[in-house]
Write a protein that holds these residues in place. Structure first.
Motif, PDB file in Angstrom:
ATOM      1  N   LEU A   1       0.572  -1.062   0.207  1.00 37.23           N
ATOM      2  CA  LEU A   1       0.272   0.150  -0.225  1.00 37.23           C
ATOM      3  C   LEU A   1       1.159   1.253   0.274  1.00 37.23           C
ATOM      4  O   LEU A   1       0.478   2.398  -0.606  1.00 37.23           O
ATOM      5  N   LEU A   2       2.398   1.400   0.385  1.00 34.64           N
ATOM      6  CA  LEU A   2       2.711   2.942   0.979  1.00 34.64           C
ATOM      7  C   LEU A   2       4.352   2.026   0.030  1.00 34.64           C
ATOM      8  O   LEU A   2       4.466   0.593  -0.157  1.00 34.64           O
ATOM      9  N   ASN A   3       4.946   2.633  -1.274  1.00 31.06           N
ATOM     10  CA  ASN A   3       6.623   2.686  -1.593  1.00 31.06           C
ATOM     11  C   ASN A   3       6.652   3.235  -0.632  1.00 31.06           C
ATOM     12  O   ASN A   3       7.138   3.546   0.436  1.00 31.06           O
ATOM     13  N   ALA A   4       7.931   2.595  -0.784  1.00 33.23           N
ATOM     14  CA  ALA A   4       9.603   3.243  -0.153  1.00 33.23           C
ATOM     15  C   ALA A   4       9.489   4.458   0.534  1.00 33.23           C
ATOM     16  O   ALA A   4       9.872   5.100   1.650  1.00 33.23           O
ATOM     17  N   SER A   5       9.339   5.282  -0.465  1.00 37.19           N
ATOM     18  CA  SER A   5       9.431   6.472  -0.406  1.00 37.19           C
ATOM     19  C   SER A   5       8.189   7.319   0.797  1.00 37.19           C
ATOM     20  O   SER A   5       8.191   8.344   1.886  1.00 37.19           O
ATOM     21  N   GLU A   6       7.489   6.929   0.789  1.00 37.24           N
ATOM     22  CA  GLU A   6       6.161   7.352   1.303  1.00 37.24           C
ATOM     23  C   GLU A   6       6.361   6.644   2.933  1.00 37.24           C
ATOM     24  O   GLU A   6       6.018   6.878   3.652  1.00 37.24           O
ATOM     25  N   ARG A   7       6.925   5.110   2.777  1.00 38.71           N
ATOM     26  CA  ARG A   7       6.749   4.809   4.022  1.00 38.71           C
ATOM     27  C   ARG A   7       7.774   5.775   4.963  1.00 38.71           C
ATOM     28  O   ARG A   7       7.914   5.761   5.813  1.00 38.71           O
ATOM     29  N   ARG A   8       8.954   6.020   4.221  1.00 36.70           N
ATOM     30  CA  ARG A   8      10.081   6.638   4.486  1.00 36.70           C
ATOM     31  C   ARG A   8       9.699   7.988   5.411  1.00 36.70           C
ATOM     32  O   ARG A   8      10.161   7.981   5.907  1.00 36.70           O
ATOM     33  N   GLN A   9       9.153   8.560   4.595  1.00 36.03           N
ATOM     34  CA  GLN A   9       8.235   9.729   4.982  1.00 36.03           C
ATOM     35  C   GLN A   9       7.519   9.843   6.084  1.00 36.03           C
ATOM     36  O   GLN A   9       7.538  10.443   7.120  1.00 36.03           O
ATOM     37  N   ALA A  10       6.992   8.697   6.788  1.00 40.00           N
ATOM     38  CA  ALA A  10       5.508   8.321   7.347  1.00 40.00           C
ATOM     39  C   ALA A  10       6.426   8.934   8.837  1.00 40.00           C
ATOM     40  O   ALA A  10       6.216   8.146   9.803  1.00 40.00           O
ATOM     41  N   ILE A  11       7.636   7.820   8.363  1.00 36.96           N
ATOM     42  CA  ILE A  11       8.909   6.764   9.611  1.00 36.96           C
ATOM     43  C   ILE A  11       8.991   8.242  10.055  1.00 36.96           C
ATOM     44  O   ILE A  11       9.335   8.823  11.176  1.00 36.96           O
TER      45      ILE A  11
ATOM     46  N   ARG B   1       8.349  11.628   9.747  1.00 34.94           N
ATOM     47  CA  ARG B   1       7.473  12.596  10.757  1.00 34.94           C
ATOM     48  C   ARG B   1       6.618  12.100  11.589  1.00 34.94           C
ATOM     49  O   ARG B   1       5.843  12.307  11.710  1.00 34.94           O
ATOM     50  N   LYS B   2       6.900  10.860  12.121  1.00 34.80           N
ATOM     51  CA  LYS B   2       5.888   9.931  13.367  1.00 34.80           C
ATOM     52  C   LYS B   2       4.995   9.205  12.972  1.00 34.80           C
ATOM     53  O   LYS B   2       4.361   9.594  14.298  1.00 34.80           O
ATOM     54  N   GLU B   3       4.772   9.266  12.109  1.00 36.08           N
ATOM     55  CA  GLU B   3       3.240   8.747  11.226  1.00 36.08           C
ATOM     56  C   GLU B   3       3.049   7.317  11.357  1.00 36.08           C
ATOM     57  O   GLU B   3       3.972   7.010  10.742  1.00 36.08           O
ATOM     58  N   VAL B   4       1.693   7.185  11.612  1.00 33.15           N
ATOM     59  CA  VAL B   4       1.135   5.581  11.651  1.00 33.15           C
ATOM     60  C   VAL B   4       0.094   5.565  10.223  1.00 33.15           C
ATOM     61  O   VAL B   4      -0.479   5.843  10.669  1.00 33.15           O
ATOM     62  N   ARG B   5       0.446   4.496   9.163  1.00 29.96           N
ATOM     63  CA  ARG B   5      -0.652   4.787   8.097  1.00 29.96           C
ATOM     64  C   ARG B   5      -0.742   3.164   7.622  1.00 29.96           C
ATOM     65  O   ARG B   5       0.002   2.250   8.275  1.00 29.96           O
TER      66      ARG B   5
ATOM     67  N   ALA C   1       7.390  -2.963  12.710  1.00 30.76           N
ATOM     68  CA  ALA C   1       8.444  -2.639  12.387  1.00 30.76           C
ATOM     69  C   ALA C   1       9.345  -1.772  12.292  1.00 30.76           C
ATOM     70  O   ALA C   1       9.443  -0.616  12.884  1.00 30.76           O
ATOM     71  N   ASP C   2       8.353  -1.294  10.485  1.00 35.57           N
ATOM     72  CA  ASP C   2       7.742   0.468  10.526  1.00 35.57           C
ATOM     73  C   ASP C   2       7.566   1.226  11.327  1.00 35.57           C
ATOM     74  O   ASP C   2       7.470   2.445  11.954  1.00 35.57           O
ATOM     75  N   VAL C   3       5.922   0.329  12.177  1.00 27.22           N
ATOM     76  CA  VAL C   3       5.532   1.302  13.816  1.00 27.22           C
ATOM     77  C   VAL C   3       6.493   1.839  14.899  1.00 27.22           C
ATOM     78  O   VAL C   3       6.665   2.788  14.767  1.00 27.22           O
ATOM     79  N   GLU C   4       7.493   0.822  14.804  1.00 26.77           N
ATOM     80  CA  GLU C   4       8.462   0.574  16.153  1.00 26.77           C
ATOM     81  C   GLU C   4       9.309   1.538  15.829  1.00 26.77           C
ATOM     82  O   GLU C   4      10.106   2.440  16.373  1.00 26.77           O
ATOM     83  N   ASN C   5       9.542   1.666  14.736  1.00 32.12           N
ATOM     84  CA  ASN C   5      10.338   2.428  13.602  1.00 32.12           C
ATOM     85  C   ASN C   5      10.969   3.961  14.265  1.00 32.12           C
ATOM     86  O   ASN C   5      11.184   5.244  13.969  1.00 32.12           O
ATOM     87  N   SER C   6       9.283   4.287  13.713  1.00 31.84           N
ATOM     88  CA  SER C   6       8.593   5.545  13.854  1.00 31.84           C
ATOM     89  C   SER C   6       8.505   5.877  15.163  1.00 31.84           C
ATOM     90  O   SER C   6       8.902   7.181  15.309  1.00 31.84           O
TER      91      SER C   6
ATOM     92  N   PHE D   1      -3.262  -3.971  14.349  1.00 31.68           N
ATOM     93  CA  PHE D   1      -2.584  -4.365  12.991  1.00 31.68           C
ATOM     94  C   PHE D   1      -3.070  -5.748  13.252  1.00 31.68           C
ATOM     95  O   PHE D   1      -4.020  -6.639  13.621  1.00 31.68           O
ATOM     96  N   ASP D   2      -3.117  -6.258  11.894  1.00 30.76           N
ATOM     97  CA  ASP D   2      -4.014  -7.142  11.842  1.00 30.76           C
ATOM     98  C   ASP D   2      -3.510  -8.404  11.641  1.00 30.76           C
ATOM     99  O   ASP D   2      -2.671  -8.458  11.810  1.00 30.76           O
ATOM    100  N   GLU D   3      -3.651  -9.992  11.185  1.00 32.33           N
ATOM    101  CA  GLU D   3      -3.375 -11.396  11.108  1.00 32.33           C
ATOM    102  C   GLU D   3      -1.874 -11.610  10.835  1.00 32.33           C
ATOM    103  O   GLU D   3      -0.606 -11.880  11.291  1.00 32.33           O
ATOM    104  N   ALA D   4      -2.101 -10.583   9.710  1.00 28.96           N
ATOM    105  CA  ALA D   4      -0.269 -10.082   9.069  1.00 28.96           C
ATOM    106  C   ALA D   4       0.542 -10.014   9.562  1.00 28.96           C
ATOM    107  O   ALA D   4       1.670  -9.677   8.809  1.00 28.96           O
ATOM    108  N   GLY D   5       0.617  -9.022  10.575  1.00 28.06           N
ATOM    109  CA  GLY D   5       1.098  -7.611  12.121  1.00 28.06           C
ATOM    110  C   GLY D   5       1.378  -6.435  11.030  1.00 28.06           C
ATOM    111  O   GLY D   5       2.099  -6.117  11.132  1.00 28.06           O
ATOM    112  N   CYS D   6       0.479  -6.255  10.073  1.00 30.39           N
ATOM    113  CA  CYS D   6       0.053  -4.347   9.096  1.00 30.39           C
ATOM    114  C   CYS D   6      -0.871  -4.070   9.598  1.00 30.39           C
ATOM    115  O   CYS D   6      -1.711  -4.402  10.291  1.00 30.39           O
TER     116      CYS D   6
END
Length: 164
Positions: free
Chosen positions: A97-107, A109-113, A119-124, A156-161
């Protein structure tokens, strides 16, 4: 006397014309699965063998080097089969759902998307203050350090997303 002869022989050997060491024969070995190997020692018996002339004349030596034959390199376009093939796409496990750039920007900005992994949420946001689980789904709980600060939950759902 013998020393002088040796010195003269050595000088003659050093000053004599040297054979062209830049020319070599190289074997191009092609295996059954299409793997190509270049070697000076020959090919295995189960490989196709092509002898390559690997000469590299010095600049301004007067030797002409033929360029690539454009007619030989011309390729016909493959017929359109109507099938779309994507090569090299990485599956992040959350539906991409997110490309690498969107994921990096969210992290940053301390956003959760939606579509971020644990791991992304913990990085953020860092490590959660508390983790709860029910029906195979996890929740991360964060609370602000100030008194009366806000609290935040990430589900998070069953897949950890992240789901929203």
């Amino acid at each position: 006397m013998q020393g002088r002869h040796f010195a003269a022989l050595l000088a003659a050997a050093l000053l004599s014309p040297i054979a062209d060491t830049s020319a070599a024969s190289v074997f191009r070995c092609v295996s059954a699965d299409g793997h190509v190997t270049f070697t000076r020692h020959g090919c295995a018996s189960d490989q196709d063998v092509h002898l390559q002339d690997a000469r590299n004349p010095t600049p301004s030596s007067g030797e002409t080097i033929p360029l690539a034959d454009p007619a030989r390199r011309a390729m016909t376009a493959p017929a359109n089969t109507g099938e779309l093939v994507i090569v090299g796409q990485q599956d992040d496990g959350c539906g991409n759902l997110l490309n690498a750039s969107e994921r990096r920007q969210a992290i940053i900005r301390k956003e959760v998307r939606r579509g971020m992994s644990r791991a992304d949420v913990e990085n953020s946001l860092g490590k959660p203050d508390r983790v709860t689980a029910s029906n195979g789904q996890q929740r991360y709980h964060y609370r602000e350090q100030r008194k009366g600060g806000n609290s935040r939950q990430v589900s998070f759902d069953e897949a950890g997303c992240v789901k929203k």
